[in-house]
Design an enzyme around this catalytic site. Structure first.
Site, PDB file in Angstrom:
ATOM      1  CB  ILE A  13       6.614 158.254  57.192  1.00 37.38           C
ATOM      2  CG1 ILE A  13       6.447 156.878  57.869  1.00 37.38           C
ATOM      3  CG2 ILE A  13       8.074 158.647  57.158  1.00 37.38           C
ATOM      4  CD1 ILE A  13       7.069 155.715  57.107  1.00 37.38           C
ATOM      5  CE1 TYR A  36       5.969 150.746  48.731  1.00 37.52           C
ATOM      6  CE2 TYR A  36       7.172 148.934  49.754  1.00 37.52           C
ATOM      7  CZ  TYR A  36       6.700 150.237  49.797  1.00 37.52           C
ATOM      8  OH  TYR A  36       6.946 151.017  50.894  1.00 37.52           O
ATOM      9  CG  LEU A  43       5.034 138.698  38.814  1.00 40.71           C
ATOM     10  CD1 LEU A  43       5.058 140.210  38.628  1.00 40.71           C
ATOM     11  CD2 LEU A  43       6.425 138.124  38.635  1.00 40.71           C
ATOM     12  CB  ALA A  70       4.660 161.150  47.724  1.00 37.33           C
TER      13      ALA A  70
HETATM   14  N1  LIG Z   1       4.782 152.618  56.924  1.00 36.03           N
HETATM   15  C1  LIG Z   1       5.775 151.763  56.680  1.00 36.03           C
HETATM   16  O1  LIG Z   1       5.924 150.788  57.404  1.00 36.03           O
HETATM   17  C2  LIG Z   1       6.719 151.975  55.524  1.00 36.03           C
HETATM   18  C3  LIG Z   1       7.732 151.054  55.330  1.00 36.03           C
HETATM   19  C4  LIG Z   1       8.620 151.225  54.298  1.00 36.03           C
HETATM   20  C5  LIG Z   1       8.512 152.332  53.475  1.00 36.03           C
HETATM   21  N2  LIG Z   1       7.529 153.208  53.650  1.00 36.03           N
HETATM   22  C6  LIG Z   1       7.483 154.341  52.739  1.00 36.03           C
HETATM   23  O2  LIG Z   1       7.404 155.561  53.457  1.00 36.03           O
HETATM   24  C7  LIG Z   1       6.660 156.505  52.738  1.00 36.03           C
HETATM   25  C8  LIG Z   1       5.518 157.037  53.590  1.00 36.03           C
HETATM   26  O3  LIG Z   1       4.735 155.948  54.016  1.00 36.03           O
HETATM   27  P1  LIG Z   1       3.471 156.085  54.993  1.00 36.03           P
HETATM   28  O4  LIG Z   1       3.377 154.846  55.763  1.00 36.03           O
HETATM   29  O5  LIG Z   1       3.555 157.353  55.720  1.00 36.03           O
HETATM   30  O6  LIG Z   1       2.301 156.080  53.899  1.00 36.03           O
HETATM   31  P2  LIG Z   1       0.930 156.894  53.832  1.00 36.03           P
HETATM   32  O7  LIG Z   1       0.114 156.227  52.807  1.00 36.03           O
HETATM   33  O8  LIG Z   1       0.381 157.084  55.195  1.00 36.03           O
HETATM   34  O9  LIG Z   1       1.391 158.327  53.288  1.00 36.03           O
HETATM   35  C9  LIG Z   1       1.821 158.528  51.981  1.00 36.03           C
HETATM   36  C10 LIG Z   1       1.411 159.930  51.550  1.00 36.03           C
HETATM   37  O10 LIG Z   1       1.828 160.113  50.200  1.00 36.03           O
HETATM   38  C11 LIG Z   1       0.803 160.760  49.496  1.00 36.03           C
HETATM   39  N3  LIG Z   1       0.853 160.498  48.067  1.00 36.03           N
HETATM   40  C12 LIG Z   1       0.559 159.340  47.421  1.00 36.03           C
HETATM   41  N4  LIG Z   1       0.636 159.510  46.095  1.00 36.03           N
HETATM   42  C13 LIG Z   1       0.987 160.806  45.883  1.00 36.03           C
HETATM   43  C14 LIG Z   1       1.194 161.602  44.717  1.00 36.03           C
HETATM   44  N5  LIG Z   1       1.057 161.071  43.488  1.00 36.03           N
HETATM   45  N6  LIG Z   1       1.520 162.904  44.855  1.00 36.03           N
HETATM   46  C15 LIG Z   1       1.643 163.449  46.091  1.00 36.03           C
HETATM   47  N7  LIG Z   1       1.455 162.745  47.232  1.00 36.03           N
HETATM   48  C16 LIG Z   1       1.125 161.445  47.131  1.00 36.03           C
HETATM   49  C17 LIG Z   1      -0.461 160.203  50.109  1.00 36.03           C
HETATM   50  O11 LIG Z   1      -1.588 161.018  49.833  1.00 36.03           O
HETATM   51  C18 LIG Z   1      -0.107 160.113  51.572  1.00 36.03           C
HETATM   52  O12 LIG Z   1      -0.451 161.289  52.265  1.00 36.03           O
HETATM   53  C19 LIG Z   1       6.191 155.809  51.471  1.00 36.03           C
HETATM   54  O13 LIG Z   1       7.093 156.099  50.424  1.00 36.03           O
HETATM   55  C20 LIG Z   1       6.271 154.343  51.840  1.00 36.03           C
HETATM   56  O14 LIG Z   1       6.446 153.528  50.718  1.00 36.03           O
HETATM   57  C21 LIG Z   1       6.625 153.055  54.670  1.00 36.03           C
END
Ligand SMILES: NC(=O)c1ccc[n+]([C@@H]2O[C@H](COP(=O)([O-])OP(=O)(O)OC[C@H]3O[C@@H](n4cnc5c(N)ncnc54)[C@H](O)[C@@H]3O)[C@@H](O)[C@H]2O)c1
Lengths: 422, 448
Positions: free
Chosen positions: B217, B354, B295, B287
């Site tokens: 995302i 989470y 739990l 991120a």
């Molecule tokens: N994919 C989904 O269905 C979904 C649903 C709800 C929420 N989200 C949220 O959307 C966001 C992006 O999700 P995604 O699916 O693209 O996940 P993803 O794991 O593909 O990408 C997350 C990115 O964040 C980076 N990251 C993690 N820890 C970090 C840190 N400490 N410092 C800097 N960067 C860091 C990772 O390296 C990764 O590139 C997240 O916050 C996730 O919780 C995703």
């Protein structure tokens, strides 16, 4: 009109052992990756730079325009010119000097220097007799003539020739040369192993501290220098068998650099360009010098940096005391030890035409984040690894801090340079 | 792809699954595209807010077909959207007018069409409050009944909300950018902003930080905000540097390899902004990590790492960027966008850590928005539902297919859907939108 040539920053890929994780990567691939990481770090996507200069020591004939081709594969503007330069292990520093000089003269206002080497994808050539037969066959006018040419091929012609790093005029490899120097200067095994241990420990600490987060971009899933052994020790190193200097030799695989793959780049500009483009300035390039020794006449192959440093310091009116940091490329641990010894040897220095010994340095200012023994030494890349590393370290120490770089190179050459934090 | 997945997605497999009642999900209209059919403007009472806003948007409107009670007149041809101005709604009896407007429209709406109701949030008296709340039930239900990718949205406005205030929101809701936002309600307040046009590059000349931008995302957010004109500072952990560099170079931005949980993360970001010398318009805290366990099996390490990355880190970074003494901090009139999750809002088995972090993001946004109103900084969050990414691609196929289908649009969302919503919130024209948590979930069955 003269300009200050400054180091904005750098980028390299983690270095790795020959035939390791980059076994299938070419010089072109690695140099492109290093350039792309630099472009991303400094927001230069689509930018036209004054010039890019880089080189490789082991180069395929088809890579005659290696750097220009890497530029075309990178995110830089396609109208960025480039050239290939090569000065053996000094390449990454020599390309930096070349770009800095053009900037200082006002011929360009920004540029990138660098180097790359792959000992995994080294050019393999055919034997001379086979080459002659192939040339004859391709020049043949009839199929019969061609067959006649091919009929001369003998099995022994088919053995490929791998590139060697032996000195053409002495027939000795670099390690064999350095073994003579090591012995002549009385460098002990323990001295060498201590240097190797320190290199690994300091590099490991720098990685732990996040020092390389803005100097290195991961490549092919490798995020850190892959040769680095954080847990090595003098005791462990003492167990290794000598590889140069015969059974009584003191040089081992642990205190000599490993054959390595990798690429490194440096972003350089005039001070004006850097400010106009809101780029950070780490240090300026103050001066540089290349010297050579008569190794076919018996001189120590890797002590070129002694005369180079002596002449450069004299020209600048500086002494070793004027430096906050010193980087001596660790081709072998004993190169570092002999270089330091030679700098402080009155007779040796006078013999080179210098006014006297250069003196000594505080060991705590030497290679403070480790050097080639721990990081690895992809020949042409090393200079471009050292320049941004030192520039960043100097900047942390504050304006006016000076750093000295000393690199030995094949052919009895030595390249040295001075950086100063702005 | 598993064998099961291959069979399911093959031509004969699809034919069988269609017979079994599993329809191919509708293709959603996306991007800066308007509905192709007519935009119908209906009113309850004589409020002019919607008419004025549609006028600013340059949309021609047509008269509604109104259901007389028992008969069901039609539109003749498909309509693109129905936008109802319900700002004058005060009584239960007026809701009949809404039914009469909705019935022909729902029946005649095109694929990916839009039903949008604009209503007053503050009400005078008990009946007005009840009637307003009724709209919420209507919006959610209509969203569930609509087919073919059509969606329904409820926009709350204040008494003095102007067409300028509503402009970007109505534009977003009508355009394809809101493809996966369905059955949602959020608020547009009133500000002194004066804009009279929906621009295509609202972020031109502005710098936006996107964390977690190396993939998924975050990478898509970088692309969309760059498309909308922003200079992107893309941030991700050092090990993700290779992909991060590729994203930064693709969007012409800069890459910073930085772990956001580092104590000096805010200072590092500010220093880069100060170096670039162009101010900071916005930061998107994307991120995030998951460390799922029931739990009963959740230890301190799992708990802390998730709360650190998903919540505590962005709070610390915000504090630095909001400190007026920080060189390279957030500009007044700037934007902060958090990324929550429907799991956080609704709770999800195996995700206490989470859910805590993501519900926390919602809490943070609401608290910060009022405190920062005087600096005209807006603070909002999006809450994605099931989005097709590398991360969710690892969920076993059957489960993934169930997740995909358990929303009103019968499919998973795409990263671009989340990114578009974020870019709408970053838009300088969206000044009147703050303290909101917008779900991008296709109206997921679970959650508020
Ligand atoms: N994919 C989904 O269905 C979904 C649903 C709800 C929420 N989200 C949220 O959307 C966001 C992006 O999700 P995604 O699916 O693209 O996940 P993803 O794991 O593909 O990408 C997350 C990115 O964040 C980076 N990251 C993690 N820890 C970090 C840190 N400490 N410092 C800097 N960067 C860091 C990772 O390296 C990764 O590139 C997240 O916050 C996730 O919780 C995703």
């Amino acid at each position: 009109m003269s300009h200050n040539a400054v180091v904005i920053g750098g980028n390299r890929i983690p270095f790795a052992k020959s035939n390791g994780p980059y076994a299938d990567a070419s010089n072109h691939d690695m140099l492109t990756a290093a350039l792309d990481g630099l472009v991303a770090r400094y927001g230069l996507s689509g930018a036209r730079m004054g010039e890019v200069a880089a080189g490789a020591v082991l180069k395929h004939p088809s890579d005659f325009n290696l750097t220009r081709e890497a530029v075309l594969s990178s995110a830089l503007a396609a109208n960025t010119p480039a050239c290939d330069l090569q000065q053996a292990c000094g390449t990454g520093l020599e390309t930096t000097v070349y770009i800095a000089n053009k900037i200082a003269l006002g011929q360009i206002d920004s540029g990138i220097s660098g180097g790359v080497d792959s000992t995994s994808d080294a050019p393999i050539t055919v034997s001379d007799p086979l080459r002659r037969i192939l040339l004859k066959a391709s020049a043949a006018r009839s199929a019969a003539d061609r067959m006649k040419a091919f009929a001369q091929v003998r099995p022994r012609h088919l053995a490929p020739k791998a590139p060697s790093v032996t000195e053409p005029r002495t027939g000795l490899s670099m390690g064999e040369h350095q073994a003579l120097t090591t012995e002549a200067w009385g460098i002990t095994r323990e001295e060498q192993d201590t240097i190797a241990e320190a290199s690994h420990h300091k590099l490991a600490q720098a990685w732990e501290d996040g020092f390389f987060d803005d100097l290195v971009t991961p490549y092919l899933g490798v995020a850190r220098d892959a040769i680095l052994r954080p847990d090595t020790s003098v005791e462990k190193l003492a167990k290794l068998k000598p590889v140069f200097g015969g059974p009584q030799g003191t040089m081992t695989a642990g205190n000599s650099t490993a054959l390595s793959d990798g690429a490194a780049t440096v972003l350089l500009a005039s001070e004006e360009w850097a400010k106009e483009h809101n780029q950070p300035i780490l240090a300026r390039i103050v001066d540089a010098e290349v010297a050579a020794v008569d190794h076919p006449g018996g001189a120590d192959l890797l002590l070129g940096p002694v005369a180079a440093a002596g002449r450069m310091l004299a020209r600048q009116g500086l002494t070793l005391d004027d430096f906050a940091l010193v980087e001596i490329h660790e081709a072998f641990a004993s190169t570092v030890a002999t270089t330091l010894k030679a700098w402080n040897d009155e007779d040796y220095c006078r013999g080179l035409g210098l006014d006297g010994a250069l003196g000594t340095i505080d060991p705590s200012i030497l290679n403070v984040t480790g050097s080639s023994l721990a990081a690895g030494h992809p020949f042409a890349a090393t200079g471009a690894r050292i320049v941004p590393t030192l520039a960043k370290l100097l900047q942390e120490r504050g304006p006016g801090s000076r750093g000295l770089i000393s690199m030995c190179a094949a052919g009895g050459q030595g390249v040295v340079a001075i950086l100063e934090a702005v | 792809m598993s064998i099961l997945e291959k069979t399911f997605t093959s031509a004969p497999g699809r034919a069988i699954s269609r017979k079994a009642g599993l329809k191919d999900p509708p293709r959603l209209r996306r991007g800066r595209t308007w509905p192709s059919g007519a935009i119908i403007h209906g009113t309850i009472g004589d409020g002019s807010l919607v008419a004025d806003t549609l006028h600013l948007l340059g949309r021609a409107v047509e008269e509604p077909v109104v259901d007389a009670g028992t008969d069901a007149p039609g539109y003749g041809q498909k309509i693109g959207a129905l936008v109802v101005d319900a700002t004058e709604l005060t009584s239960i009896s007026q809701l009949e007018r809404l039914r009469a407007l909705l019935r022909p429209a729902v029946r005649g709406i095109e694929r990916s069409g839009r039903i949008i109701i604009v209503a007053r949030e503050d009400h005078d008296g008990w009946e007005a409050a009840a009637a307003a709340r009724a709209l919420d039930g209507i919006n959610r239900t209509v969203a569930k009944e609509l087919r073919g990718g059509a969606t329904s949205t409820l926009v709350w406005v204040a008494g003095d909300t102007t067409a300028s205030d509503l402009l970007t929101t109505l534009g977003f809701a009508l355009q394809g950018r809101s493809a996966f936002v369905d059955g949602q309600a959020w608020k547009v307040a009133s500000t002194a902003t004066k804009i009279d046009d929906l621009v295509t590059a609202p972020l031109a000349g502005r710098t936006v930080i996107v964390t977690g931008a190396a993939r998924g995302i975050g990478a898509q957010i970088a692309r969309v905000v760059a498309r909308d004109g922003a200079e992107v500072i893309a941030v991700d952990i050092p090990p993700a540097g290779e992909q991060l560099a590729a994203v930064a170079n693709e969007v012409g931005g800069i890459a910073i390899q930085l772990d956001i949980t580092q104590a000096d993360a805010g200072a590092v970001l500010a220093q880069h902004v100060a170096q670039r010398g162009r101010g900071l318009h916005g930061i998107v805290h994307n991120a995030g990590i998951t460390r799922d366990k029931m739990l009963v099996n959740t230890d301190t390490a799992r708990w802390e790492s998730v709360l650190e990355v998903n919540l505590a880190a962005q709070m610390r970074i915000n504090e630095v960027l909001l400190d007026p003494d920080t060189d390279g901090g957030l500009d007044d009139g700037g934007r902060i966008v958090g990324v929550a999750s429907t799991s956080g809002l609704a709770g999800n088995k195996g995700q206490t850590n989470y859910a805590a972090s993501k519900a926390g993001v919602a809490g943070l946004v609401i608290a910060m928005s009022s405190d920062l109103a005087s600096r005209e900084i807006t603070v909002n969050a999006v809450a994605p539902g099931f989005i097709e990414t590398e991360m969710t691609g690892k969920i076993p196929f059957v489960q993934r297919e169930i997740f995909r289908r358990s929303n009103s649009l019968d499919q998973g969302g795409r990263p671009v859907d989340v990114a578009e919503t974020i870019s709408y919130l970053l838009d300088p024209g969206s000044q009147a939108v703050t303290g909101q948590v917008i779900r991008v979930c296709g109206q997921n069955l679970v959650g508020a």
